[in-house]
Every structure is written in C-alpha cells, then in structure tokens.
Design a protein around this motif. Sequence first.
Motif, PDB file in Angstrom:
ATOM      1  N   ALA A   1       0.977  -1.047  -0.208  1.00  0.00           N
ATOM      2  CA  ALA A   1       0.073   0.395   0.341  1.00  0.00           C
ATOM      3  C   ALA A   1       0.962   1.104  -0.332  1.00  0.00           C
ATOM      4  CB  ALA A   1      -1.101  -0.309   1.461  1.00  0.00           C
ATOM      5  N   GLY A   2       0.318   1.939  -1.143  1.00  0.00           N
ATOM      6  CA  GLY A   2       1.105   3.216  -1.088  1.00  0.00           C
ATOM      7  C   GLY A   2       2.475   3.461  -1.954  1.00  0.00           C
ATOM      8  N   TRP A   3       2.459   2.433  -2.472  1.00  0.00           N
ATOM      9  CA  TRP A   3       4.008   2.192  -3.606  1.00  0.00           C
ATOM     10  C   TRP A   3       3.978   3.296  -4.468  1.00  0.00           C
ATOM     11  CZ3 TRP A   3       3.112   2.176  -8.563  1.00  0.00           C
ATOM     12  CH2 TRP A   3       2.000   1.532  -9.098  1.00  0.00           C
ATOM     13  N   TYR A   4       2.763   4.237  -5.169  1.00  0.00           N
ATOM     14  CA  TYR A   4       2.265   4.753  -6.027  1.00  0.00           C
ATOM     15  C   TYR A   4       2.398   6.163  -6.027  1.00  0.00           C
ATOM     16  CZ  TYR A   4       0.165   7.933  -9.651  1.00  0.00           C
ATOM     17  OH  TYR A   4      -0.122   9.173 -10.662  1.00  0.00           O
ATOM     18  N   ASP A   5       2.725   6.378  -4.562  1.00  0.00           N
ATOM     19  CA  ASP A   5       3.105   8.102  -4.361  1.00  0.00           C
ATOM     20  C   ASP A   5       4.661   7.832  -4.039  1.00  0.00           C
ATOM     21  OD1 ASP A   5       0.612   8.918  -5.217  1.00  0.00           O
ATOM     22  OD2 ASP A   5       0.344   8.394  -2.686  1.00  0.00           O
ATOM     23  N   ALA A   6       5.079   6.634  -3.109  1.00  0.00           N
ATOM     24  CA  ALA A   6       6.206   6.116  -3.401  1.00  0.00           C
ATOM     25  C   ALA A   6       7.572   6.449  -4.210  1.00  0.00           C
ATOM     26  CB  ALA A   6       6.617   5.225  -2.314  1.00  0.00           C
ATOM     27  N   VAL A   7       6.463   5.950  -5.324  1.00  0.00           N
ATOM     28  CA  VAL A   7       7.714   5.293  -6.722  1.00  0.00           C
ATOM     29  C   VAL A   7       7.450   7.107  -7.289  1.00  0.00           C
ATOM     30  CG1 VAL A   7       7.709   4.749  -9.434  1.00  0.00           C
ATOM     31  CG2 VAL A   7       6.894   3.001  -7.277  1.00  0.00           C
ATOM     32  N   ARG A   8       6.338   7.553  -7.006  1.00  0.00           N
ATOM     33  CA  ARG A   8       6.728   8.726  -8.256  1.00  0.00           C
ATOM     34  C   ARG A   8       7.574   9.881  -7.172  1.00  0.00           C
ATOM     35  NH1 ARG A   8       2.777  10.554 -11.148  1.00  0.00           N
ATOM     36  NH2 ARG A   8       2.653  12.430 -10.698  1.00  0.00           N
ATOM     37  N   GLU A   9       7.134   9.867  -5.979  1.00  0.00           N
ATOM     38  CA  GLU A   9       8.198  10.700  -5.076  1.00  0.00           C
ATOM     39  C   GLU A   9       9.923  10.526  -5.022  1.00  0.00           C
ATOM     40  OE1 GLU A   9       9.466  12.195  -0.527  1.00  0.00           O
ATOM     41  OE2 GLU A   9       7.426  11.113  -0.545  1.00  0.00           O
ATOM     42  N   ALA A  10      10.079   8.943  -5.358  1.00  0.00           N
ATOM     43  CA  ALA A  10      11.470   8.954  -5.773  1.00  0.00           C
ATOM     44  C   ALA A  10      12.302   8.930  -7.197  1.00  0.00           C
ATOM     45  CB  ALA A  10      11.649   7.168  -5.366  1.00  0.00           C
ATOM     46  N   LEU A  11      11.327   9.258  -8.048  1.00  0.00           N
ATOM     47  CA  LEU A  11      11.693   9.742  -9.061  1.00  0.00           C
ATOM     48  C   LEU A  11      11.328  11.222  -9.672  1.00  0.00           C
ATOM     49  CD1 LEU A  11      10.576   6.296 -11.921  1.00  0.00           C
ATOM     50  CD2 LEU A  11      12.326   7.133 -10.338  1.00  0.00           C
ATOM     51  N   ALA A  12      10.932  11.825  -8.825  1.00  0.00           N
ATOM     52  CA  ALA A  12      11.217  13.348  -9.140  1.00  0.00           C
ATOM     53  C   ALA A  12      12.419  13.884  -8.557  1.00  0.00           C
ATOM     54  CB  ALA A  12      10.311  13.574  -8.573  1.00  0.00           C
ATOM     55  N   ASP A  13      13.446  13.266  -8.105  1.00  0.00           N
ATOM     56  CA  ASP A  13      14.982  13.328  -7.499  1.00  0.00           C
ATOM     57  C   ASP A  13      15.819  13.465  -9.386  1.00  0.00           C
ATOM     58  OD1 ASP A  13      17.228  13.536  -7.133  1.00  0.00           O
ATOM     59  OD2 ASP A  13      16.591  12.666  -5.438  1.00  0.00           O
ATOM     60  N   PRO A  14      16.279  14.015  -9.782  1.00  0.00           N
ATOM     61  CA  PRO A  14      16.716  13.548 -11.034  1.00  0.00           C
ATOM     62  C   PRO A  14      17.461  13.071 -10.899  1.00  0.00           C
ATOM     63  CG  PRO A  14      16.683  15.408 -10.465  1.00  0.00           C
ATOM     64  CD  PRO A  14      15.979  15.341  -9.166  1.00  0.00           C
TER      65      PRO A  14
END
Length: 236
Positions: free
Chosen positions: A94-107
């Motif tokens: 649970a929460g994978w979607y937000d966690a992935v987007r937040e991580a990949l937002a870091d260039p």
Amino acid sequence: MTVVLPSLTVVVPTLDEELAIGSCLDAIGRPPETALVVTDGGSTDGTLAVVARQRPDAIVVRDAPGRGGQLRRGVEAAPADGYVFVHADCRLPAGWYDAVREALADPAVALGCFRLHTEPPPDGRRDPLTRAWWRLLDLRSRGLGLPYGDQAQFCRRDVLEAVGGFPAIPLMEDLELARRCLRIGRLARIPLEVRTTARRFSRLPIRARACVVTFPTLYRLGVSPERLARWYGAVR
C-alpha cells in the motif's frame, strides 16, 4: 530541480502464473495515469483468463518466454515517463504509487526498489531453519548488494533509454539493469515491503539456495545468462 512524472507503466511478466497473478493485480490497483502491461511468455494455464477477468483494461503482450525480453517488450507496449517492474508472484505494498513518484521526481535517482518480505507458499516448509533463510534474503533487500527483480525495481524512461533499454536476457536481467542504471545515478530504496512467495525454495530448496548464492558471482565471471537460465530451470 524536480522531474514531473505524469504517467507510469507497470509491467508484469507471466508464464503459467494462474495461482499468483490475481493477488499481484489486486495489489497494483488502479492508480491514476498508470498503464498495466502483462507480458506473457506462452502460458498454458489460466493466467491470461484471470488477467482478462480482473483487468480487461490491461495491455497483453504475448511472445517467447524469457523475463528480460518480456519486460523489454512490456516497456515498448506502453511508453510512459516511468516504469515499475513487478514479478507475478509479488504484491506491491500500500502506498507504492506515491512512493515511486516521489523517488523518481529526484533527478539524481536512476533506479528504485522496495524492501522484500518472503512468505511461505501454502504447502511449503515452515521449520525454523527455513524461516531463517527467508529472513536472511529479506535482510539483503535492506541495503546489502544490488536489488533483485522481486523488489519491484522502477526507473524513469530517460534513464532506461540512456542504458539501452531493459536487458533482453533470460536471467540476471535484474542485476544487469541495476548495474547499468547505477553507473549514471543513485539507488532509492523505499522502506515499504513487497510481499513475495518462497515457492522456489519450497519446490527445490537445495538447488534454489545454491543458485541464489552462486549465480551473481558466476554472471560477473562471464557465465552467460542463457546457460544460467538452463541451470535455473522452472520454479513454479
């Protein structure tokens, strides 16, 4: 500077995964702006029937078996700004979607993964020694070595393009992807747990343990992925 990620594609490779694919799809859910690709290697059971029933919106790709090639074709089937690679016997947290987007937002992040929690198969061994082995595997996912594919690796499209796409090899594709990505950026380890089964250790415990311990080293020494795949065999 941050990277905007308006879309993701989740890629799930399958081969005779009728018993596992349903719970995998349930855990993925239906997050916004996210495509689902099931890339099948020639299942002869009811895998694709389960997919059609649960996720009629999924893009289904059918071709030759071999996880690396299947994952590569899955990427090609649904271009997106980021990709999440999920094994069919794994369940995203649970929460994978937000966690992935937040991580990949870091260039600076070139690759991401989750922690792992290994569960016994329904008819598997549960003795103390076996459970200790599973916990050792799980401990590795917290920071010891390169991440394996059952940790649900993920990356941005620009990174995948920079490293030549997903490695189309039948085994060790996860470690090869990690090696290539980490040459150009850092690894983000998400402190959430992907749940997976210990079916390979239950079915052929000695061989499976030997493969896990020796194959990464053999691959680095030059043994081909094709030869390793033949030695590894089927795990279902």
